[in-house]
Design an enzyme around this catalytic site. Structure first.
Site, PDB file in Angstrom:
ATOM      1  N   ASP A 120       0.839  -1.355   0.030  1.00  0.00           N
ATOM      2  CA  ASP A 120       0.087   0.039  -0.095  1.00  0.00           C
ATOM      3  C   ASP A 120       0.767   1.212   0.112  1.00  0.00           C
ATOM      4  O   ASP A 120       2.036   1.239   0.701  1.00  0.00           O
ATOM      5  CB  ASP A 120      -0.982   0.139   1.362  1.00  0.00           C
ATOM      6  CG  ASP A 120      -2.144   0.955   0.923  1.00  0.00           C
ATOM      7  OD1 ASP A 120      -3.267   0.382   0.655  1.00  0.00           O
ATOM      8  OD2 ASP A 120      -2.001   2.073   1.089  1.00  0.00           O
ATOM      9  N   ASP A 148       4.512   2.192  -4.111  1.00  0.00           N
ATOM     10  CA  ASP A 148       3.122   2.593  -4.994  1.00  0.00           C
ATOM     11  C   ASP A 148       2.810   1.322  -5.725  1.00  0.00           C
ATOM     12  O   ASP A 148       3.696   0.773  -6.391  1.00  0.00           O
ATOM     13  CB  ASP A 148       3.751   3.595  -6.026  1.00  0.00           C
ATOM     14  CG  ASP A 148       2.851   4.082  -7.045  1.00  0.00           C
ATOM     15  OD1 ASP A 148       1.826   3.350  -7.247  1.00  0.00           O
ATOM     16  OD2 ASP A 148       3.207   5.055  -7.812  1.00  0.00           O
ATOM     17  N   ASP A 206      -7.702  -4.683  -5.438  1.00  0.00           N
ATOM     18  CA  ASP A 206      -8.947  -4.062  -4.805  1.00  0.00           C
ATOM     19  C   ASP A 206      -8.671  -2.459  -4.997  1.00  0.00           C
ATOM     20  O   ASP A 206      -8.196  -1.879  -3.891  1.00  0.00           O
ATOM     21  CB  ASP A 206      -9.092  -4.310  -3.495  1.00  0.00           C
ATOM     22  CG  ASP A 206     -10.655  -3.997  -2.907  1.00  0.00           C
ATOM     23  OD1 ASP A 206     -11.565  -3.904  -3.664  1.00  0.00           O
ATOM     24  OD2 ASP A 206     -10.490  -3.236  -2.081  1.00  0.00           O
ATOM     25  N   CYS A 268     -15.021  -0.737  -5.099  1.00  0.00           N
ATOM     26  CA  CYS A 268     -16.775  -0.643  -4.276  1.00  0.00           C
ATOM     27  C   CYS A 268     -17.332   0.573  -5.036  1.00  0.00           C
ATOM     28  O   CYS A 268     -18.054   1.159  -4.231  1.00  0.00           O
ATOM     29  CB  CYS A 268     -16.474  -0.404  -2.862  1.00  0.00           C
ATOM     30  SG  CYS A 268     -15.519   0.993  -2.163  1.00  0.00           S
TER      31      CYS A 268
END
Length: 331
Positions: A120, A148, A206, A268
Protein backbone atom coordinates in the site's frame (compact mmCIF):
# COMPACT_ATOMS: atom_id res chain seq x y z
CA UNK A 1 -28.21 13.07 1.11
CA UNK A 2 -27.64 15.94 -1.35
CA UNK A 3 -29.69 16.08 -4.56
CA UNK A 4 -26.65 15.45 -6.77
CA UNK A 5 -25.85 12.17 -5.01
CA UNK A 6 -29.49 11.09 -4.96
CA UNK A 7 -29.54 11.60 -8.71
CA UNK A 8 -26.34 9.54 -8.97
CA UNK A 9 -28.00 6.67 -7.06
CA UNK A 10 -31.11 6.92 -9.24
CA UNK A 11 -29.00 6.66 -12.41
CA UNK A 12 -27.49 3.45 -11.02
CA UNK A 13 -30.88 1.99 -10.01
CA UNK A 14 -30.35 2.18 -6.25
CA UNK A 15 -32.73 3.18 -3.45
CA UNK A 16 -30.77 5.11 -0.78
CA UNK A 17 -33.15 3.97 1.96
CA UNK A 18 -32.47 0.26 1.54
CA UNK A 19 -31.40 -1.64 4.65
CA UNK A 20 -27.85 -2.97 4.53
CA UNK A 21 -26.77 -5.34 7.32
CA UNK A 22 -23.24 -5.32 8.66
CA UNK A 23 -21.09 -8.41 8.36
CA UNK A 24 -18.37 -10.09 10.36
CA UNK A 25 -16.10 -13.02 9.60
CA UNK A 26 -15.43 -15.61 12.29
CA UNK A 27 -12.08 -17.35 12.34
CA UNK A 28 -12.49 -21.09 11.70
CA UNK A 29 -12.89 -23.35 14.73
CA UNK A 30 -13.90 -20.77 17.37
CA UNK A 31 -16.83 -21.16 19.79
CA UNK A 32 -20.20 -19.42 19.60
CA UNK A 33 -19.92 -15.67 20.26
CA UNK A 34 -23.54 -14.49 20.39
CA UNK A 35 -23.51 -14.12 24.18
CA UNK A 36 -20.47 -11.89 24.02
CA UNK A 37 -21.72 -9.44 21.39
CA UNK A 38 -25.30 -9.72 22.72
CA UNK A 39 -27.11 -10.30 19.44
CA UNK A 40 -28.17 -13.12 17.17
CA UNK A 41 -25.76 -14.00 14.40
CA UNK A 42 -27.38 -14.74 11.06
CA UNK A 43 -25.29 -17.11 8.98
CA UNK A 44 -24.61 -15.99 5.43
CA UNK A 45 -25.57 -19.20 3.66
CA UNK A 46 -23.70 -18.40 0.46
CA UNK A 47 -20.40 -17.40 2.11
CA UNK A 48 -18.68 -19.73 4.57
CA UNK A 49 -17.59 -18.19 7.86
CA UNK A 50 -19.63 -15.00 7.44
CA UNK A 51 -22.47 -13.76 9.63
CA UNK A 52 -24.63 -10.65 9.50
CA UNK A 53 -25.27 -8.55 12.59
CA UNK A 54 -27.59 -5.58 13.24
CA UNK A 55 -25.98 -2.26 12.26
CA UNK A 56 -26.23 -0.81 15.78
CA UNK A 57 -24.07 -3.55 17.34
CA UNK A 58 -20.61 -2.32 18.34
CA UNK A 59 -18.16 -5.23 18.14
CA UNK A 60 -15.05 -3.23 19.07
CA UNK A 61 -15.78 -3.49 22.82
CA UNK A 62 -16.44 -7.23 22.76
CA UNK A 63 -13.93 -9.75 24.11
CA UNK A 64 -14.14 -11.88 20.98
CA UNK A 65 -13.13 -8.91 18.83
CA UNK A 66 -10.35 -7.82 21.17
CA UNK A 67 -9.02 -11.38 21.31
CA UNK A 68 -8.89 -11.62 17.52
CA UNK A 69 -11.71 -14.11 17.01
CA UNK A 70 -13.85 -11.97 14.68
CA UNK A 71 -13.30 -9.05 12.33
CA UNK A 72 -15.58 -6.81 10.33
CA UNK A 73 -15.66 -7.29 6.57
CA UNK A 74 -18.52 -6.84 4.12
CA UNK A 75 -19.80 -10.04 2.53
CA UNK A 76 -19.19 -8.65 -0.97
CA UNK A 77 -15.55 -8.01 -0.04
CA UNK A 78 -15.32 -11.60 1.13
CA UNK A 79 -16.67 -12.72 -2.23
CA UNK A 80 -13.89 -10.85 -4.04
CA UNK A 81 -11.29 -12.76 -1.99
CA UNK A 82 -12.99 -16.12 -2.61
CA UNK A 83 -13.05 -15.33 -6.34
CA UNK A 84 -9.28 -15.89 -6.36
CA UNK A 85 -9.82 -19.55 -5.40
CA UNK A 86 -6.78 -19.66 -3.11
CA UNK A 87 -5.02 -23.05 -3.07
CA UNK A 88 -2.49 -24.53 -0.67
CA UNK A 89 1.01 -23.26 -1.42
CA UNK A 90 -0.10 -20.21 -3.44
CA UNK A 91 2.05 -17.09 -3.41
CA UNK A 92 -0.41 -14.21 -3.24
CA UNK A 93 -0.06 -10.46 -3.82
CA UNK A 94 -2.55 -7.95 -2.36
CA UNK A 95 -1.59 -4.83 -4.29
CA UNK A 96 -3.85 -2.38 -2.40
CA UNK A 97 -3.80 -4.03 1.02
CA UNK A 98 -5.07 -1.34 3.42
CA UNK A 99 -7.14 -1.24 5.56
CA UNK A 100 -6.49 -4.99 5.87
CA UNK A 101 -9.70 -7.03 6.17
CA UNK A 102 -9.15 -8.74 2.81
CA UNK A 103 -5.48 -9.24 3.71
CA UNK A 104 -6.54 -11.07 6.89
CA UNK A 105 -8.96 -13.27 4.97
CA UNK A 106 -6.27 -14.12 2.41
CA UNK A 107 -3.89 -15.08 5.22
CA UNK A 108 -6.63 -17.18 6.83
CA UNK A 109 -7.25 -19.06 3.58
CA UNK A 110 -3.54 -19.70 3.00
CA UNK A 111 -3.08 -21.13 6.48
CA UNK A 112 0.36 -22.71 6.93
CA UNK A 113 1.37 -22.72 3.27
CA UNK A 114 2.50 -20.31 0.56
CA UNK A 115 3.12 -16.63 1.17
CA UNK A 116 1.27 -13.33 1.18
CA UNK A 117 2.69 -9.96 0.12
CA UNK A 118 0.73 -6.82 1.02
CA UNK A 119 1.43 -3.46 -0.62
CA UNK A 120 0.00 0.00 0.00
CA UNK A 121 1.18 3.51 -0.76
CA UNK A 122 0.08 4.94 2.64
CA UNK A 123 2.50 4.01 5.42
CA UNK A 124 0.08 4.69 8.31
CA UNK A 125 -2.64 2.57 6.68
CA UNK A 126 -0.21 -0.28 6.06
CA UNK A 127 0.97 -0.01 9.67
CA UNK A 128 -2.66 -0.65 10.64
CA UNK A 129 -2.54 -3.80 8.46
CA UNK A 130 0.53 -4.94 10.38
CA UNK A 131 -1.29 -4.38 13.68
CA UNK A 132 -4.31 -6.47 12.71
CA UNK A 133 -2.17 -9.27 11.24
CA UNK A 134 -0.44 -9.52 14.60
CA UNK A 135 -3.73 -9.22 16.50
CA UNK A 136 -5.26 -12.12 14.58
CA UNK A 137 -2.00 -14.14 14.58
CA UNK A 138 -1.99 -14.25 10.78
CA UNK A 139 1.39 -12.71 10.00
CA UNK A 140 3.80 -15.65 9.88
CA UNK A 141 3.62 -16.00 6.08
CA UNK A 142 3.07 -12.33 5.27
CA UNK A 143 5.33 -9.42 4.37
CA UNK A 144 4.22 -5.79 3.99
CA UNK A 145 5.77 -3.12 1.77
CA UNK A 146 5.09 0.61 1.68
CA UNK A 147 5.14 1.17 -2.07
CA UNK A 148 3.28 2.56 -5.06
CA UNK A 149 1.19 -0.30 -6.39
CA UNK A 150 1.56 0.98 -9.95
CA UNK A 151 5.33 0.37 -9.89
CA UNK A 152 5.91 -2.28 -7.19
CA UNK A 153 8.14 -4.95 -8.73
CA UNK A 154 9.35 -7.45 -6.11
CA UNK A 155 8.66 -11.10 -6.81
CA UNK A 156 7.86 -13.61 -4.03
CA UNK A 157 11.47 -14.20 -2.91
CA UNK A 158 13.18 -14.04 0.47
CA UNK A 159 15.27 -10.95 1.13
CA UNK A 160 18.41 -13.10 1.12
CA UNK A 161 17.64 -14.60 -2.28
CA UNK A 162 16.72 -11.20 -3.68
CA UNK A 163 20.08 -9.77 -2.65
CA UNK A 164 22.19 -12.72 -3.71
CA UNK A 165 20.99 -12.54 -7.32
CA UNK A 166 22.50 -9.08 -7.80
CA UNK A 167 26.01 -7.68 -7.84
CA UNK A 168 27.13 -5.27 -5.08
CA UNK A 169 26.64 -2.23 -7.38
CA UNK A 170 23.18 -3.43 -8.42
CA UNK A 171 22.17 -3.95 -4.78
CA UNK A 172 23.43 -0.48 -3.79
CA UNK A 173 21.47 1.15 -6.61
CA UNK A 174 18.35 -0.89 -5.94
CA UNK A 175 18.44 -0.09 -2.22
CA UNK A 176 17.66 3.58 -2.96
CA UNK A 177 14.49 2.73 -4.88
CA UNK A 178 13.47 -0.40 -3.03
CA UNK A 179 10.06 -0.28 -1.33
CA UNK A 180 10.09 0.08 2.45
CA UNK A 181 9.62 -3.24 4.21
CA UNK A 182 7.65 -2.73 7.44
CA UNK A 183 6.76 -6.33 8.28
CA UNK A 184 8.33 -9.69 7.44
CA UNK A 185 6.76 -12.85 8.85
CA UNK A 186 9.12 -15.62 9.85
CA UNK A 187 7.82 -18.00 7.13
CA UNK A 188 7.03 -15.48 4.38
CA UNK A 189 10.00 -16.23 2.12
CA UNK A 190 9.74 -18.47 -0.93
CA UNK A 191 12.51 -21.00 -1.32
CA UNK A 192 13.50 -22.83 -4.49
CA UNK A 193 11.90 -20.74 -7.23
CA UNK A 194 13.71 -20.71 -10.55
CA UNK A 195 13.87 -17.55 -12.64
CA UNK A 196 11.21 -18.81 -15.04
CA UNK A 197 8.83 -19.47 -12.13
CA UNK A 198 9.07 -16.03 -10.56
CA UNK A 199 5.75 -14.32 -10.17
CA UNK A 200 2.64 -14.59 -8.02
CA UNK A 201 0.08 -17.37 -8.36
CA UNK A 202 -2.78 -15.05 -7.35
CA UNK A 203 -3.08 -11.24 -7.33
CA UNK A 204 -5.82 -9.11 -5.77
CA UNK A 205 -6.19 -5.54 -7.07
CA UNK A 206 -8.91 -3.98 -4.92
CA UNK A 207 -8.28 -0.60 -6.48
CA UNK A 208 -8.69 2.88 -5.03
CA UNK A 209 -12.08 4.26 -6.11
CA UNK A 210 -14.76 6.78 -5.15
CA UNK A 211 -16.32 4.29 -2.64
CA UNK A 212 -19.78 5.34 -3.78
CA UNK A 213 -21.03 1.76 -3.49
CA UNK A 214 -20.61 1.87 0.29
CA UNK A 215 -23.52 3.73 1.87
CA UNK A 216 -21.66 3.58 5.20
CA UNK A 217 -18.75 5.43 3.56
CA UNK A 218 -21.09 8.01 2.04
CA UNK A 219 -22.61 8.65 5.47
CA UNK A 220 -19.20 9.90 6.63
CA UNK A 221 -19.71 12.96 4.46
CA UNK A 222 -22.34 14.13 6.97
CA UNK A 223 -19.31 14.95 9.11
CA UNK A 224 -16.84 15.76 6.34
CA UNK A 225 -19.28 18.05 4.52
CA UNK A 226 -21.36 17.47 1.39
CA UNK A 227 -19.11 19.77 -0.64
CA UNK A 228 -16.35 17.25 0.03
CA UNK A 229 -18.55 14.53 -1.47
CA UNK A 230 -19.06 16.66 -4.57
CA UNK A 231 -15.29 16.97 -4.97
CA UNK A 232 -14.30 13.40 -4.09
CA UNK A 233 -17.11 11.36 -5.64
CA UNK A 234 -18.94 13.35 -8.31
CA UNK A 235 -16.18 15.54 -9.75
CA UNK A 236 -15.32 14.47 -13.32
CA UNK A 237 -11.67 15.53 -13.09
CA UNK A 238 -11.13 13.40 -9.98
CA UNK A 239 -12.77 10.34 -11.53
CA UNK A 240 -10.65 10.71 -14.68
CA UNK A 241 -7.53 10.66 -12.49
CA UNK A 242 -8.84 7.62 -10.64
CA UNK A 243 -9.56 5.75 -13.88
CA UNK A 244 -5.94 6.23 -14.94
CA UNK A 245 -4.71 5.00 -11.54
CA UNK A 246 -7.02 1.97 -11.64
CA UNK A 247 -5.74 0.96 -15.07
CA UNK A 248 -2.13 1.34 -13.90
CA UNK A 249 -2.74 -0.79 -10.81
CA UNK A 250 -4.46 -3.49 -12.84
CA UNK A 251 -1.68 -3.45 -15.46
CA UNK A 252 1.11 -3.75 -12.89
CA UNK A 253 -0.68 -6.45 -10.92
CA UNK A 254 -1.06 -8.46 -14.10
CA UNK A 255 2.63 -7.96 -14.95
CA UNK A 256 3.57 -9.52 -11.60
CA UNK A 257 1.28 -12.51 -12.18
CA UNK A 258 2.86 -15.77 -13.36
CA UNK A 259 1.59 -17.49 -16.51
CA UNK A 260 -1.52 -19.48 -15.66
CA UNK A 261 -2.15 -17.38 -12.56
CA UNK A 262 -5.37 -15.56 -11.65
CA UNK A 263 -5.98 -11.89 -10.88
CA UNK A 264 -9.11 -10.33 -9.39
CA UNK A 265 -9.83 -6.64 -10.02
CA UNK A 266 -12.47 -5.10 -7.77
CA UNK A 267 -13.80 -1.72 -6.68
CA UNK A 268 -16.62 -0.63 -4.36
CA UNK A 269 -17.83 1.89 -6.96
CA UNK A 270 -21.15 1.54 -8.77
CA UNK A 271 -19.97 3.40 -11.87
CA UNK A 272 -19.30 1.81 -15.24
CA UNK A 273 -16.33 4.14 -15.76
CA UNK A 274 -14.36 2.68 -12.83
CA UNK A 275 -15.29 -0.91 -13.60
CA UNK A 276 -16.32 -2.17 -17.05
CA UNK A 277 -14.60 0.70 -18.85
CA UNK A 278 -11.30 -0.02 -17.06
CA UNK A 279 -11.62 -3.74 -17.84
CA UNK A 280 -12.29 -3.10 -21.55
CA UNK A 281 -9.35 -0.72 -21.80
CA UNK A 282 -7.06 -3.22 -20.03
CA UNK A 283 -8.11 -6.11 -22.28
CA UNK A 284 -7.51 -4.00 -25.40
CA UNK A 285 -3.83 -3.55 -24.51
CA UNK A 286 -3.13 -6.95 -22.91
CA UNK A 287 -3.68 -9.82 -25.38
CA UNK A 288 -2.44 -12.38 -22.83
CA UNK A 289 -5.29 -11.47 -20.43
CA UNK A 290 -8.59 -13.34 -20.57
CA UNK A 291 -11.67 -12.95 -18.38
CA UNK A 292 -12.58 -16.02 -16.32
CA UNK A 293 -15.84 -17.22 -14.84
CA UNK A 294 -16.00 -17.11 -11.04
CA UNK A 295 -17.21 -20.65 -10.39
CA UNK A 296 -18.40 -19.99 -6.83
CA UNK A 297 -20.62 -17.13 -8.03
CA UNK A 298 -23.28 -19.56 -9.25
CA UNK A 299 -24.65 -19.55 -5.70
CA UNK A 300 -24.02 -15.86 -4.94
CA UNK A 301 -26.78 -13.20 -4.80
CA UNK A 302 -25.15 -10.96 -7.40
CA UNK A 303 -25.82 -10.01 -11.00
CA UNK A 304 -23.72 -9.94 -14.14
CA UNK A 305 -21.84 -6.79 -15.02
CA UNK A 306 -22.14 -5.16 -18.43
CA UNK A 307 -19.30 -7.39 -19.62
CA UNK A 308 -19.90 -11.17 -19.58
CA UNK A 309 -18.13 -13.02 -16.69
CA UNK A 310 -17.92 -9.84 -14.54
CA UNK A 311 -20.00 -9.56 -11.36
CA UNK A 312 -21.81 -6.80 -9.50
CA UNK A 313 -22.98 -6.76 -5.90
CA UNK A 314 -25.23 -3.91 -4.73
CA UNK A 315 -27.60 -3.17 -1.82
CA UNK A 316 -30.80 -4.00 -3.70
CA UNK A 317 -29.57 -7.24 -5.31
CA UNK A 318 -27.22 -8.62 -2.65
CA UNK A 319 -27.98 -6.84 0.65
CA UNK A 320 -24.29 -5.87 0.68
CA UNK A 321 -22.30 -2.81 -0.20
CA UNK A 322 -21.69 -2.24 -3.89
CA UNK A 323 -18.78 -4.20 -5.37
CA UNK A 324 -17.57 -5.01 -8.88
CA UNK A 325 -15.48 -8.13 -9.59
CA UNK A 326 -13.55 -9.10 -12.73
CA UNK A 327 -11.31 -12.18 -12.75
CA UNK A 328 -8.48 -12.61 -15.27
CA UNK A 329 -6.18 -15.47 -16.18
CA UNK A 330 -2.72 -14.93 -17.71
CA UNK A 331 -2.36 -17.00 -20.88
Amino acid sequence: LPATFLEFLKENGLDPSIYIPRYIRIKPGIPEIEADIKCELKKVVWLSGFYSIPPQIQIASSKTYQQGMIYGIDAASGASVLSLNISSGDHVLDLCAAPGAKLCMLADLLGSSGSLTGVDVARHRLAACRTILQKYALGDRCRLFVADGTSFSLSPLTLKEWSSRKSWKERKKAKKTRPELIFYGRDSGVVGLTKSELGYDKVLVDAECTHDGSIKHIQKFEHWGWKTLQRRVLDAERTDTLNHLQLQLLTNGFRLLKIGGSLVYSTCSLTVAQNEDVVEQFLSINPSAELQEVDAAKNWPCRSGKIPKTLRFDPSTSQTSGLFIAKFVKL
